[in-house]
Write a protein that holds these residues in place. Structure first.
Motif, mmCIF file in Angstrom:
data_model
loop_
_atom_site.group_PDB
_atom_site.id
_atom_site.type_symbol
_atom_site.label_atom_id
_atom_site.label_comp_id
_atom_site.label_asym_id
_atom_site.label_seq_id
_atom_site.Cartn_x
_atom_site.Cartn_y
_atom_site.Cartn_z
ATOM 1 N N ALA A 126 -11.477 -23.694 34.190
ATOM 2 C CA ALA A 126 -10.078 -23.921 33.803
ATOM 3 C C ALA A 126 -9.225 -24.233 35.026
ATOM 4 O O ALA A 126 -8.401 -25.149 34.996
ATOM 5 C CB ALA A 126 -9.529 -22.707 33.056
ATOM 6 N N ALA A 127 -9.399 -23.483 36.096
ATOM 7 C CA ALA A 127 -8.614 -23.707 37.318
ATOM 8 C C ALA A 127 -8.956 -25.058 37.945
ATOM 9 O O ALA A 127 -8.063 -25.790 38.372
ATOM 10 C CB ALA A 127 -8.848 -22.578 38.312
ATOM 11 N N THR A 128 -10.243 -25.388 37.997
ATOM 12 C CA THR A 128 -10.647 -26.675 38.575
ATOM 13 C C THR A 128 -10.131 -27.822 37.718
ATOM 14 O O THR A 128 -9.581 -28.799 38.235
ATOM 15 C CB THR A 128 -12.181 -26.745 38.724
ATOM 16 N N GLY A 160 -20.507 -17.716 34.269
ATOM 17 C CA GLY A 160 -19.710 -16.503 34.149
ATOM 18 C C GLY A 160 -19.870 -15.559 35.316
ATOM 19 O O GLY A 160 -18.987 -14.791 35.631
ATOM 20 N N SER A 206 -16.605 -21.855 39.944
ATOM 21 C CA SER A 206 -16.316 -20.460 39.617
ATOM 22 C C SER A 206 -15.374 -20.322 38.429
ATOM 23 O O SER A 206 -15.471 -19.356 37.674
ATOM 24 C CB SER A 206 -15.737 -19.729 40.836
ATOM 25 N N ASP A 207 -14.461 -21.286 38.254
ATOM 26 C CA ASP A 207 -13.460 -21.204 37.187
ATOM 27 C C ASP A 207 -13.170 -22.609 36.655
ATOM 28 O O ASP A 207 -12.327 -23.321 37.220
ATOM 29 C CB ASP A 207 -12.190 -20.556 37.730
ATOM 30 N N THR A 209 -19.584 -22.960 34.259
ATOM 31 C CA THR A 209 -19.754 -21.654 34.895
ATOM 32 C C THR A 209 -20.645 -20.795 34.010
ATOM 33 O O THR A 209 -20.475 -20.773 32.793
ATOM 34 C CB THR A 209 -18.422 -20.926 35.156
ATOM 35 N N HIS A 237 -19.658 -21.377 30.060
ATOM 36 C CA HIS A 237 -18.556 -22.140 29.483
ATOM 37 C C HIS A 237 -18.402 -23.426 30.277
ATOM 38 O O HIS A 237 -18.582 -23.436 31.497
ATOM 39 C CB HIS A 237 -17.253 -21.329 29.551
ATOM 40 N N ASP A 249 -13.948 -23.778 45.669
ATOM 41 C CA ASP A 249 -15.368 -23.422 45.586
ATOM 42 C C ASP A 249 -16.176 -24.007 46.736
ATOM 43 O O ASP A 249 -17.395 -23.860 46.770
ATOM 44 C CB ASP A 249 -15.968 -23.908 44.258
#
Length: 126
Positions: free
Chosen positions: A16-18, A58, A13-14, A56, A41, A116
Protein backbone atom coordinates in the motif's frame (compact mmCIF):
# COMPACT_ATOMS: atom_id res chain seq x y z
CA UNK A 1 5.13 -10.25 -33.41
CA UNK A 2 7.46 -8.56 -30.95
CA UNK A 3 6.86 -9.31 -27.28
CA UNK A 4 6.45 -6.48 -24.81
CA UNK A 5 6.84 -6.47 -21.07
CA UNK A 6 3.45 -6.42 -19.35
CA UNK A 7 4.45 -6.47 -15.67
CA UNK A 8 7.09 -7.25 -13.11
CA UNK A 9 6.32 -8.77 -9.70
CA UNK A 10 8.53 -8.14 -6.69
CA UNK A 11 8.37 -8.26 -2.92
CA UNK A 12 8.05 -5.09 -0.84
CA UNK A 13 7.45 -4.58 2.86
CA UNK A 14 4.22 -2.59 2.40
CA UNK A 15 2.44 -2.77 -0.99
CA UNK A 16 0.00 0.00 0.00
CA UNK A 17 2.78 2.45 0.89
CA UNK A 18 4.79 1.64 -2.24
CA UNK A 19 1.71 1.91 -4.47
CA UNK A 20 0.86 5.24 -2.83
CA UNK A 21 4.16 6.91 -3.70
CA UNK A 22 4.13 5.37 -7.19
CA UNK A 23 0.69 6.87 -7.82
CA UNK A 24 1.84 10.29 -6.61
CA UNK A 25 5.23 10.37 -8.32
CA UNK A 26 4.57 8.45 -11.53
CA UNK A 27 0.86 9.20 -12.08
CA UNK A 28 -0.05 5.51 -12.00
CA UNK A 29 -3.25 3.93 -10.67
CA UNK A 30 -4.25 0.75 -8.84
CA UNK A 31 -5.31 -1.91 -11.35
CA UNK A 32 -6.04 -4.71 -8.88
CA UNK A 33 -5.36 -5.75 -5.31
CA UNK A 34 -6.08 -8.84 -3.28
CA UNK A 35 -4.87 -11.92 -1.51
CA UNK A 36 -1.84 -13.69 -2.96
CA UNK A 37 0.23 -16.83 -2.46
CA UNK A 38 1.51 -17.91 0.95
CA UNK A 39 -1.09 -15.82 2.77
CA UNK A 40 0.33 -12.66 1.23
CA UNK A 41 -1.20 -9.60 -0.38
CA UNK A 42 -0.56 -7.90 -3.74
CA UNK A 43 -1.31 -4.56 -5.32
CA UNK A 44 -0.97 -4.03 -9.06
CA UNK A 45 -0.10 -0.41 -9.85
CA UNK A 46 0.71 1.14 -13.22
CA UNK A 47 -0.97 2.17 -16.45
CA UNK A 48 -3.74 0.46 -18.38
CA UNK A 49 -1.17 -1.59 -20.31
CA UNK A 50 1.86 -2.02 -17.99
CA UNK A 51 2.23 -2.41 -14.24
CA UNK A 52 4.23 -3.69 -11.32
CA UNK A 53 2.80 -6.26 -8.94
CA UNK A 54 3.81 -5.34 -5.41
CA UNK A 55 3.73 -8.44 -3.20
CA UNK A 56 4.26 -9.03 0.49
CA UNK A 57 4.08 -12.36 2.30
CA UNK A 58 3.32 -10.36 5.44
CA UNK A 59 6.57 -11.16 7.22
CA UNK A 60 9.24 -10.43 4.61
CA UNK A 61 12.78 -9.96 5.82
CA UNK A 62 15.39 -7.63 4.37
CA UNK A 63 17.93 -9.27 2.06
CA UNK A 64 21.43 -9.67 3.39
CA UNK A 65 23.08 -8.99 0.03
CA UNK A 66 23.07 -6.54 -2.83
CA UNK A 67 21.13 -7.69 -5.88
CA UNK A 68 24.02 -6.75 -8.16
CA UNK A 69 26.07 -9.58 -6.60
CA UNK A 70 23.49 -12.38 -6.87
CA UNK A 71 22.45 -14.18 -10.03
CA UNK A 72 18.71 -13.64 -10.42
CA UNK A 73 18.71 -10.48 -8.28
CA UNK A 74 16.57 -7.47 -9.17
CA UNK A 75 19.02 -4.69 -9.99
CA UNK A 76 16.60 -1.85 -10.71
CA UNK A 77 13.24 -0.90 -12.20
CA UNK A 78 13.29 1.79 -14.89
CA UNK A 79 10.52 4.24 -15.73
CA UNK A 80 10.35 6.71 -18.62
CA UNK A 81 9.01 10.20 -17.91
CA UNK A 82 8.24 13.26 -20.04
CA UNK A 83 9.86 15.77 -17.65
CA UNK A 84 12.91 14.43 -15.82
CA UNK A 85 13.54 17.61 -13.82
CA UNK A 86 9.95 17.90 -12.53
CA UNK A 87 9.92 14.20 -11.64
CA UNK A 88 13.19 14.53 -9.75
CA UNK A 89 11.84 17.49 -7.78
CA UNK A 90 8.76 15.46 -6.80
CA UNK A 91 10.90 12.46 -5.82
CA UNK A 92 13.12 14.66 -3.63
CA UNK A 93 10.07 16.34 -2.06
CA UNK A 94 8.82 12.86 -1.18
CA UNK A 95 12.07 12.32 0.74
CA UNK A 96 13.97 10.01 -1.58
CA UNK A 97 17.60 10.83 -2.41
CA UNK A 98 18.55 10.92 -6.09
CA UNK A 99 21.96 10.27 -7.59
CA UNK A 100 24.04 8.81 -10.41
CA UNK A 101 22.84 11.42 -12.91
CA UNK A 102 23.98 10.92 -16.48
CA UNK A 103 23.38 12.30 -19.93
CA UNK A 104 23.71 9.68 -22.62
CA UNK A 105 22.52 9.09 -26.13
CA UNK A 106 19.51 9.26 -26.45
CA UNK A 107 18.49 10.79 -23.10
CA UNK A 108 19.14 11.69 -19.47
CA UNK A 109 18.68 9.68 -16.26
CA UNK A 110 19.07 9.45 -12.50
CA UNK A 111 18.51 6.79 -9.86
CA UNK A 112 16.99 6.59 -6.38
CA UNK A 113 16.24 3.91 -3.78
CA UNK A 114 12.88 3.48 -2.07
CA UNK A 115 12.31 2.61 1.59
CA UNK A 116 12.85 -1.11 0.85
CA UNK A 117 16.22 -0.41 -0.80
CA UNK A 118 14.87 -1.12 -4.30
CA UNK A 119 16.67 0.92 -6.92
CA UNK A 120 14.71 2.84 -9.57
CA UNK A 121 16.08 4.46 -12.72
CA UNK A 122 14.17 7.44 -14.08
CA UNK A 123 14.90 8.34 -17.69
CA UNK A 124 13.76 10.93 -20.20
CA UNK A 125 14.48 10.33 -23.87
CA UNK A 126 15.14 13.25 -26.20
Amino acid sequence: MTAQLEHANYTVSDPAATADWMQKLFGWHIRWEGNAIAGGHSKHVGTDTHYVALYTPGDATKPKYTSYEVTGGLNHIAVVVDDLDATERAIKQHGFVTGNHADYEPGRRFYFHDDDGIEYEVVQYD
